[in-house]
Design a protein around this motif. Structure first.
Motif: not given
Length: 193
Positions: A90-116
């Motif tokens: 569950e996510l909460l965010a302000p009611n403005d354009g800065r709230r996230p649009k997409t969420l990618k969830i990686f189970a049992n994977q600790l990612l270290q950079d954005f390219a990954e």
């Protein structure tokens, strides 16, 4: 007649148990709990967080907001003290354009950079649906594909964009719901052999 009176009594008796005065809690409320106490606070990492609005303050007792820094992307890593079954995020965010649009969830994977995070297939990817919550904030509820989240030691969450292409993305709260797979504390596991 006695038989019809007895039949009437039984029908009323069983009806009262079929429709109790107080509603039963839903299976979700009975089985799943807020996993905040199971989060390993030292595991919390976030790439591209604003120094004055860091990821670890998103969780109680602080309750401050998390905001990205250089652009709209956020990459958050969360580890758990015990193995959990993760049912809902569950996510909460302000009611403005800065709230996230997409969420990618990686189970049992600790990612270290954005390219990954951009290149690797996510365990689950969702377009967030925001609904009115409280104090002008919005809430997005993400039920996981539960069969893929049965034995979770950690998750990486990647926010690649926000709803209006704003310069930064903001979260006001992040809550994980699920249950403990076992009561064994991962730190107390002893090596055998």
């Amino acid at each position: 007649s006695t038989q019809s009176t007895w039949g009437h009594f039984l029908s009323v008796y069983f009806f009262s148990f079929s429709f109790p005065l107080f509603p039963k809690p839903s299976p979700l409320e009975m089985q799943f709990q807020d996993l905040v106490d199971s989060i390993e606070k030292t595991s919390l990492q976030c790439l591209n967080e604003r120094p004055d609005r860091p990821f670890h303050q998103l969780f109680p007792p602080s309750g401050a907001i998390l905001e990205s820094d250089a652009d709209e992307q956020l990459l958050m890593n969360v580890g758990f003290k015990q193995i959990v079954k993760l049912h809902t995020i569950e996510l909460l965010a302000p009611n403005d354009g800065r709230r996230p649009k997409t969420l990618k969830i990686f189970a049992n994977q600790l990612l270290q950079d954005f390219a990954e995070a951009e290149d690797r297939p996510a365990t689950q990817e969702v377009q967030l649906e925001w609904k009115a919550h409280d104090d002008g904030r919005l809430k997005a509820v993400v039920p996981t594909r539960f069969v893929k989240f049965q034995a979770i030691g950690n998750v990486s969450l990647f926010v690649p964009d926000n709803v209006e292409g704003a310069e930064t993305s903001v979260l006001g709260a992040l809550t994980f719901y699920g249950c403990l797979l076992e009561e064994t504390n991962m730190k107390n596991l002893k090596k055998v052999g």
